[in-house]
Motif scaffolding. Structure first.
Motif, PDB file in Angstrom:
ATOM      1  N   GLY A   1       0.789  -1.234   0.000  1.00  0.00           N
ATOM      2  CA  GLY A   1       0.000   0.000   0.000  1.00  0.00           C
ATOM      3  C   GLY A   1       0.814   1.274   0.000  1.00  0.00           C
ATOM      4  O   GLY A   1       2.023   1.278  -0.215  1.00  0.00           O
ATOM      5  N   ASP A   2       0.101   2.371   0.240  1.00  0.00           N
ATOM      6  CA  ASP A   2       0.717   3.686   0.328  1.00  0.00           C
ATOM      7  C   ASP A   2       0.411   4.261   1.699  1.00  0.00           C
ATOM      8  O   ASP A   2      -0.624   4.884   1.888  1.00  0.00           O
ATOM      9  CB  ASP A   2       0.094   4.656  -0.698  1.00  0.00           C
ATOM     10  N   GLY A   3       1.295   4.049   2.647  1.00  0.00           N
ATOM     11  CA  GLY A   3       1.082   4.673   3.956  1.00  0.00           C
ATOM     12  C   GLY A   3       1.426   6.147   3.849  1.00  0.00           C
ATOM     13  O   GLY A   3       2.248   6.538   3.030  1.00  0.00           O
ATOM     14  N   LYS A   4       0.768   6.978   4.652  1.00  0.00           N
ATOM     15  CA  LYS A   4       1.093   8.407   4.605  1.00  0.00           C
ATOM     16  C   LYS A   4       2.354   8.634   5.428  1.00  0.00           C
ATOM     17  O   LYS A   4       2.382   8.355   6.627  1.00  0.00           O
ATOM     18  CB  LYS A   4      -0.078   9.223   5.162  1.00  0.00           C
TER      19      LYS A   4
ATOM     20  N   LYS B   1       8.044   1.532  -1.499  1.00  0.00           N
ATOM     21  CA  LYS B   1       7.097   0.635  -2.166  1.00  0.00           C
ATOM     22  C   LYS B   1       7.699  -0.047  -3.404  1.00  0.00           C
ATOM     23  O   LYS B   1       7.482  -1.235  -3.632  1.00  0.00           O
ATOM     24  CB  LYS B   1       5.881   1.485  -2.570  1.00  0.00           C
ATOM     25  N   LEU B   2       8.477   0.721  -4.175  1.00  0.00           N
ATOM     26  CA  LEU B   2       9.049   0.143  -5.400  1.00  0.00           C
ATOM     27  C   LEU B   2       9.988  -1.008  -5.082  1.00  0.00           C
ATOM     28  O   LEU B   2      10.036  -2.024  -5.761  1.00  0.00           O
ATOM     29  CB  LEU B   2       9.778   1.213  -6.208  1.00  0.00           C
TER      30      LEU B   2
ATOM     31  N   GLU C   1      11.195  -6.715  -4.918  1.00  0.00           N
ATOM     32  CA  GLU C   1      11.615  -7.920  -4.182  1.00  0.00           C
ATOM     33  C   GLU C   1      10.571  -9.041  -4.287  1.00  0.00           C
ATOM     34  O   GLU C   1      10.904 -10.222  -4.212  1.00  0.00           O
ATOM     35  CB  GLU C   1      11.953  -7.562  -2.737  1.00  0.00           C
ATOM     36  N   ILE C   2       9.308  -8.660  -4.462  1.00  0.00           N
ATOM     37  CA  ILE C   2       8.270  -9.684  -4.702  1.00  0.00           C
ATOM     38  C   ILE C   2       8.565 -10.383  -6.039  1.00  0.00           C
ATOM     39  O   ILE C   2       8.544 -11.614  -6.131  1.00  0.00           O
ATOM     40  CB  ILE C   2       6.860  -9.041  -4.689  1.00  0.00           C
TER      41      ILE C   2
END
Ligand code: SF4
Length: 307
Positions: free
Chosen positions: A267-270, A283-284, A289-290
């Motif tokens: 997700g995108d945590g603030k 996130k990238l 890594e996934i």
């Protein structure tokens, strides 16, 4: 098995296949509230939900739908300019209003230039018969799906997070939506307090078998301004490490049917509100890594059949 350059069926892949170009999601705030916040079911919402609801990146609710779409288009066109958009009612419970109000807002969204589809995030206990009728009507007019925030199949966790509806309620909503040929995407959260690896993966396997169109995997964020943060300060629980999360996500991907669309893997945590896990801000890196872990295992979506 490959879907473009990924070993899973990503949302981007699916949109490119359907619309022949990248499609941009415009996050809208329809000005709704939530029965879990307005006192109908509760006043403090789900334990992880902040004051701004679940759509902290959505456009301002002070603007009407047309204006929100215009402002989001302007903002996002700096990054991408494909001219194709999905209007996404993200914040709070987007079927929780009168029939007339919902109809006006949904139609306003789908009639804007470049809008090729509509997505509505809601709760399974907020889908009355006449709302279902409206959604069925919309479904015949545009590319459409409903998102349901299930988060977990385990009742004890559901109670702790104050979700406010049962698993049966989710099952019934999926049945009714499927009956009307409406696509469903289910949200699950990884890392909820006191859930083991097996607990998390049994939620994934359950959703894999529900005949739904898509899934969103979220990482649990502890953010300032939420009851979860207060609870965590008093009694801390295990926070997933990046390695644990990636390994769980890849296991999850392996259990999903190959035709299920994966809308999100993290997700995108603030940044200003996030307390844990801080590694999620990159996130990238998590996404790459996934991909690496899938390659390392020589694995792909659906390799472990449970559906
Ligand atoms: S259902 Fe959604 S909007 Fe309502 S309290 Fe829970 S997370 Fe917040």
């Amino acid at each position: 098995m490959m879907w473009g350059d990924k070993r899973y069926r990503s949302f981007n892949y699916e949109m490119k296949k359907t619309f022949k170009s990248k499609v941009i999601k415009l996050s809208l705030d329809g000005g709704f509230t939530c029965p879990n916040r307005d006192g109908t079911l509760g006043k403090r919402g789900c334990i992880f939900c902040g004051e701004e609801g679940s759509g902290e990146f959505a456009a301002s609710r002070c603007l009407d739908i047309r204006e929100q779409i215009e402002s989001q288009k302007k903002l996002l066109s700096k990054k991408w300019d494909t001219g194709k958009y999905i209007a996404y009612f993200q914040n709070f419970t987007n079927t929780y209003s009168t029939y007339e109000d919902l109809k006006q807002k949904y139609y306003s969204a789908i009639s804007q230039e470049g809008v090729v589809g509509l997505a509505i995030a809601t709760r399974p206990d907020c889908l009355s018969e006449n709302v279902m009728d409206l959604l069925e009507e919309i479904n015949k007019k545009t590319f459409f799906w409903v998102e349901l925030g299930l988060q977990t199949i385990h009742e004890r966790t559901a109670k702790f997070i104050r979700r406010g509806y049962s698993l049966d309620c989710y099952d019934e909503a999926v049945r009714q939506l499927n009956k009307r040929n409406i696509k469903v995407a289910t949200h699950l959260i990884f890392g909820l307090p006191n859930e083991s690896r097996e607990d998390i993966l049994s939620s994934v396997k359950y959703v894999a078998a529900t005949n739904t169109w898509g899934v969103k995997f979220h990482l649990l964020y502890i953010q300032k301004g939420t009851d979860l943060y207060e609870s965590f300060k008093k009694s801390p629980f295990h926070i997933l490490s990046k390695e644990e999360y990636i390994s769980l996500i890849v296991d999850g991907i392996e259990y999903l049917p190959p035709d299920m669309v994966i809308h999100r893997l993290t997700g995108d945590g603030k940044r200003t509100l996030l307390v844990e896990p801080l590694w999620s801000l990159d996130k990238l890196r998590v996404l790459s890594e996934i991909d690496m872990e899938l390659r390392r295992r020589d694995s792909y979506q659906g390799i472990k059949k449970v559906y």
